[in-house]
Design an enzyme around this catalytic site. Sequence first.
Site, PDB file in Angstrom:
ATOM      1  N   ILE A 153      33.648  40.519  30.488  1.00 47.47           N
ATOM      2  CA  ILE A 153      32.697  42.061  30.355  1.00 47.47           C
ATOM      3  C   ILE A 153      31.613  41.480  29.071  1.00 47.47           C
ATOM      4  O   ILE A 153      30.852  42.443  29.246  1.00 47.47           O
ATOM      5  CB  ILE A 153      34.178  43.112  30.290  1.00 47.47           C
ATOM      6  CG1 ILE A 153      34.593  42.496  31.264  1.00 47.47           C
ATOM      7  CG2 ILE A 153      33.535  44.493  29.887  1.00 47.47           C
ATOM      8  CD1 ILE A 153      35.689  43.906  31.518  1.00 47.47           C
TER       9      ILE A 153
ATOM     10  N   ASN B 206      39.104  30.893  25.053  1.00 47.73           N
ATOM     11  CA  ASN B 206      39.105  30.772  26.787  1.00 47.73           C
ATOM     12  C   ASN B 206      37.245  31.724  27.605  1.00 47.73           C
ATOM     13  O   ASN B 206      37.835  32.602  28.607  1.00 47.73           O
ATOM     14  CB  ASN B 206      40.005  32.374  26.888  1.00 47.73           C
ATOM     15  CG  ASN B 206      40.112  32.952  28.481  1.00 47.73           C
ATOM     16  OD1 ASN B 206      40.403  31.290  28.753  1.00 47.73           O
ATOM     17  ND2 ASN B 206      40.338  33.457  28.874  1.00 47.73           N
TER      18      ASN B 206
ATOM     19  N   ASP C  64      36.944  33.509  14.604  1.00 42.78           N
ATOM     20  CA  ASP C  64      38.786  34.797  14.940  1.00 42.78           C
ATOM     21  C   ASP C  64      38.538  35.911  14.474  1.00 42.78           C
ATOM     22  O   ASP C  64      38.363  35.893  13.392  1.00 42.78           O
ATOM     23  CB  ASP C  64      39.741  33.849  15.014  1.00 42.78           C
ATOM     24  CG  ASP C  64      40.857  34.170  14.858  1.00 42.78           C
ATOM     25  OD1 ASP C  64      41.147  36.015  15.371  1.00 42.78           O
ATOM     26  OD2 ASP C  64      42.017  33.523  15.390  1.00 42.78           O
TER      27      ASP C  64
ATOM     28  N   PHE D  23      35.996  43.690  22.286  1.00 42.43           N
ATOM     29  CA  PHE D  23      35.927  43.080  23.552  1.00 42.43           C
ATOM     30  C   PHE D  23      37.864  42.121  23.463  1.00 42.43           C
ATOM     31  O   PHE D  23      37.854  41.681  24.187  1.00 42.43           O
ATOM     32  CB  PHE D  23      35.334  42.251  24.623  1.00 42.43           C
ATOM     33  CG  PHE D  23      34.032  43.444  24.533  1.00 42.43           C
ATOM     34  CD1 PHE D  23      34.335  44.593  25.941  1.00 42.43           C
ATOM     35  CD2 PHE D  23      32.880  42.995  24.815  1.00 42.43           C
ATOM     36  CE1 PHE D  23      33.137  44.785  26.888  1.00 42.43           C
ATOM     37  CE2 PHE D  23      32.449  44.140  24.889  1.00 42.43           C
ATOM     38  CZ  PHE D  23      31.953  44.561  26.270  1.00 42.43           C
TER      39      PHE D  23
ATOM     40  N   SER E  22      42.167  49.904  28.786  1.00 42.74           N
ATOM     41  CA  SER E  22      43.002  49.461  30.165  1.00 42.74           C
ATOM     42  C   SER E  22      43.428  50.746  30.858  1.00 42.74           C
ATOM     43  O   SER E  22      43.977  52.148  29.734  1.00 42.74           O
ATOM     44  CB  SER E  22      43.628  48.627  29.683  1.00 42.74           C
ATOM     45  OG  SER E  22      43.785  47.995  31.624  1.00 42.74           O
TER      46      SER E  22
ATOM     47  N   TYR F  23      51.139  43.060  27.221  1.00 38.40           N
ATOM     48  CA  TYR F  23      48.977  42.730  27.348  1.00 38.40           C
ATOM     49  C   TYR F  23      49.125  43.883  27.061  1.00 38.40           C
ATOM     50  O   TYR F  23      48.918  45.328  26.259  1.00 38.40           O
ATOM     51  CB  TYR F  23      49.154  41.981  28.453  1.00 38.40           C
ATOM     52  CG  TYR F  23      47.100  43.248  29.385  1.00 38.40           C
ATOM     53  CD1 TYR F  23      46.815  42.094  28.664  1.00 38.40           C
ATOM     54  CD2 TYR F  23      46.994  43.855  29.959  1.00 38.40           C
ATOM     55  CE1 TYR F  23      44.734  42.788  28.501  1.00 38.40           C
ATOM     56  CE2 TYR F  23      46.060  44.653  29.797  1.00 38.40           C
ATOM     57  CZ  TYR F  23      44.811  43.823  29.457  1.00 38.40           C
ATOM     58  OH  TYR F  23      43.773  44.566  29.808  1.00 38.40           O
TER      59      TYR F  23
ATOM     60  N   LYS G 116      47.157  47.154  24.223  1.00 42.37           N
ATOM     61  CA  LYS G 116      46.375  48.232  24.538  1.00 42.37           C
ATOM     62  C   LYS G 116      46.324  49.426  24.105  1.00 42.37           C
ATOM     63  O   LYS G 116      45.271  50.438  23.603  1.00 42.37           O
ATOM     64  CB  LYS G 116      45.903  48.158  25.586  1.00 42.37           C
ATOM     65  CG  LYS G 116      45.054  46.783  26.397  1.00 42.37           C
ATOM     66  CD  LYS G 116      43.368  46.828  25.496  1.00 42.37           C
ATOM     67  CE  LYS G 116      43.106  44.878  26.568  1.00 42.37           C
ATOM     68  NZ  LYS G 116      41.503  45.139  25.316  1.00 42.37           N
TER      69      LYS G 116
ATOM     70  N   TYR H  96      39.272  50.310  30.923  1.00 43.14           N
ATOM     71  CA  TYR H  96      38.888  50.386  32.561  1.00 43.14           C
ATOM     72  C   TYR H  96      39.463  50.255  33.409  1.00 43.14           C
ATOM     73  O   TYR H  96      40.918  49.659  33.453  1.00 43.14           O
ATOM     74  CB  TYR H  96      38.297  48.203  31.907  1.00 43.14           C
ATOM     75  CG  TYR H  96      37.473  47.915  31.297  1.00 43.14           C
ATOM     76  CD1 TYR H  96      36.087  49.774  30.586  1.00 43.14           C
ATOM     77  CD2 TYR H  96      36.921  47.235  29.898  1.00 43.14           C
ATOM     78  CE1 TYR H  96      35.986  49.049  29.103  1.00 43.14           C
ATOM     79  CE2 TYR H  96      37.030  46.153  28.935  1.00 43.14           C
ATOM     80  CZ  TYR H  96      36.010  47.729  28.958  1.00 43.14           C
ATOM     81  OH  TYR H  96      35.247  47.359  27.472  1.00 43.14           O
TER      82      TYR H  96
ATOM     83  N   ASN I 106      44.622  34.577  37.927  1.00 43.09           N
ATOM     84  CA  ASN I 106      45.493  36.055  37.956  1.00 43.09           C
ATOM     85  C   ASN I 106      45.159  36.550  39.220  1.00 43.09           C
ATOM     86  O   ASN I 106      45.240  37.855  39.379  1.00 43.09           O
ATOM     87  CB  ASN I 106      45.484  35.846  36.758  1.00 43.09           C
ATOM     88  CG  ASN I 106      46.365  35.178  36.119  1.00 43.09           C
ATOM     89  OD1 ASN I 106      47.106  35.031  36.276  1.00 43.09           O
ATOM     90  ND2 ASN I 106      45.767  35.444  34.529  1.00 43.09           N
TER      91      ASN I 106
HETATM   92  N1  UFG Z   1      46.189  40.603  44.316  1.00 41.61           N
HETATM   93  C1  UFG Z   1      46.935  40.186  45.456  1.00 41.61           C
HETATM   94  N2  UFG Z   1      46.598  38.593  45.574  1.00 41.61           N
HETATM   95  C2  UFG Z   1      46.323  37.709  44.146  1.00 41.61           C
HETATM   96  C3  UFG Z   1      45.873  38.451  43.053  1.00 41.61           C
HETATM   97  C4  UFG Z   1      46.156  39.736  42.885  1.00 41.61           C
HETATM   98  O1  UFG Z   1      47.648  39.960  46.702  1.00 41.61           O
HETATM   99  O2  UFG Z   1      45.701  36.347  44.161  1.00 41.61           O
HETATM  100  C5  UFG Z   1      46.106  41.859  44.438  1.00 41.61           C
HETATM  101  C6  UFG Z   1      47.727  43.236  43.320  1.00 41.61           C
HETATM  102  O3  UFG Z   1      48.700  42.807  43.949  1.00 41.61           O
HETATM  103  C7  UFG Z   1      46.781  44.392  43.108  1.00 41.61           C
HETATM  104  C8  UFG Z   1      45.693  44.046  43.182  1.00 41.61           C
HETATM  105  O4  UFG Z   1      45.383  42.623  44.104  1.00 41.61           O
HETATM  106  O5  UFG Z   1      47.119  44.944  44.336  1.00 41.61           O
HETATM  107  C9  UFG Z   1      44.566  43.703  42.503  1.00 41.61           C
HETATM  108  O6  UFG Z   1      44.550  42.758  41.312  1.00 41.61           O
HETATM  109  P1  UFG Z   1      44.524  42.458  39.637  1.00 41.61           P
HETATM  110  O7  UFG Z   1      45.132  41.161  39.185  1.00 41.61           O
HETATM  111  O8  UFG Z   1      43.132  41.593  40.088  1.00 41.61           O
HETATM  112  O9  UFG Z   1      44.149  43.375  38.873  1.00 41.61           O
HETATM  113  P2  UFG Z   1      45.740  44.408  38.296  1.00 41.61           P
HETATM  114  O10 UFG Z   1      45.224  45.636  38.901  1.00 41.61           O
HETATM  115  O11 UFG Z   1      46.763  43.875  38.725  1.00 41.61           O
HETATM  116  O12 UFG Z   1      45.145  44.042  36.889  1.00 41.61           O
HETATM  117  C10 UFG Z   1      43.849  45.145  36.832  1.00 41.61           C
HETATM  118  C11 UFG Z   1      43.677  44.015  35.108  1.00 41.61           C
HETATM  119  C12 UFG Z   1      44.391  44.387  33.983  1.00 41.61           C
HETATM  120  C13 UFG Z   1      45.062  46.047  34.016  1.00 41.61           C
HETATM  121  C14 UFG Z   1      45.044  46.445  34.840  1.00 41.61           C
HETATM  122  C15 UFG Z   1      45.915  47.688  34.750  1.00 41.61           C
HETATM  123  O13 UFG Z   1      43.183  43.413  35.451  1.00 41.61           O
HETATM  124  O14 UFG Z   1      44.314  43.618  32.672  1.00 41.61           O
HETATM  125  O15 UFG Z   1      44.641  45.939  36.320  1.00 41.61           O
HETATM  126  O16 UFG Z   1      44.108  48.648  34.416  1.00 41.61           O
HETATM  127  F1  UFG Z   1      45.778  45.415  32.843  1.00 41.61           F
END
Ligand code: UFG
Length: 338
Positions: A12, A35, A58, A80, A124, A149, A153, A177, A198
């Site tokens: 971002i 990262n 840092d 950020f 977030s 995490y 926030k 966000y 992730n």
């Molecule tokens: N998902 C899958 N398979 C994957 C990855 C994700 O099915 O391999 C699904 C998750 O279960 C979720 C959706 O896709 O239902 C979105 O998942 P993300 O990990 O992309 O996003 P999240 O909503 O879990 O997390 C995001 C941000 C975090 C923040 C969170 C809450 O990544 O930083 O929103 O605001 F904390």
Amino acid sequence: MTVLVTGGTGYIGSHTCVVLLENGYDVVAVDDLSNSSEEALRRVEKITGRSLTFYKADVCDGSALDRIFEAHKIDCVIHFAGMKAVGESVVKPLEYYGNNLGSTIELLKAMRRHGCGSVIFSSSATVYGSENEYPYRETMKKGTCSNPYGWTKSMSEQIFTDAAKADPELSVVLLRYFNPIGAHESGLIGEDPCGIPNNLMPFITQVAVGKRKELTVFGGDYDTPDGTCRRDYIHVMDLADGHVKAIEYAMSHKGTEVFNLGTGVPYSVLEIIHAFEKANDIKIPYSIGARRDGDLPEFWADAEKARTILGWHTVHSLEDMCRDSWNWQKNNPNGYER
Ligand code: UFG
């Protein structure tokens, strides 16, 4: 006007640097590159035809911050920098609290030492926790986070709020966000996660480019229209644009204000997969697996406050998000080649 962007080489951060430079701001970026890659900033300069200043440091290091504030007259900071992997934060809570809260505190102290009175914080939607009904509104009480995490926030928001209460000259904008995806339309910058992604969209694009075999959908039995989780996905360039609006607001107001940055429209995991397939004419092999710990069935933003007060609204469609995510990944199969 000069903006200090912490975490400027990140996903971002780098997109926000583009929008800042295009809007005439001078940019000083700082990042410890733990990262991310400095290459992102070379690409930002290529996109905008403007240069910026970069410091490898840092944000928890107060004397490194002093050197930056001494070398530049910083008018506003966008913070950020931070560790952001939800699962990792459960395993390494002390690292997450130490780093994410330490950087917030050191930054605020450095701003005070150098007379800088405006800051935008990268927060977030996770701070709404599990108790609130969607759509999430800024007037809601914050909730219980499901991981360290999220708490960093929520706690950082509190630190910024208290600092602004104690210092009438300080202006703080907390931006919550929702789910940023997409990339700059040039395909030169984008999200470059380390190791196994992730998040959903980087996983999809890595399947599309052949780096991963198939996507696992985390849970197909939620109480949602198609059984998969729904989120408020927002194009990263719309999100970046929200920061410029937030700076304008911060420069003309004192105290703390909080804004959601989301579209107000949720999409399910299956809808994202199918939108990606349609926009890019690529099949994404997937299977439905177990639920992921800590996932909420659905949430999205009430985006009215940012619209009425900041004059900000999103302009990119889900198709744009899917096309631009793929454009970045296919042109950079190994990201910035870190
Ligand atoms: N998902 C899958 N398979 C994957 C990855 C994700 O099915 O391999 C699904 C998750 O279960 C979720 C959706 O896709 O239902 C979105 O998942 P993300 O990990 O992309 O996003 P999240 O909503 O879990 O997390 C995001 C941000 C975090 C923040 C969170 C809450 O990544 O930083 O929103 O605001 F904390």
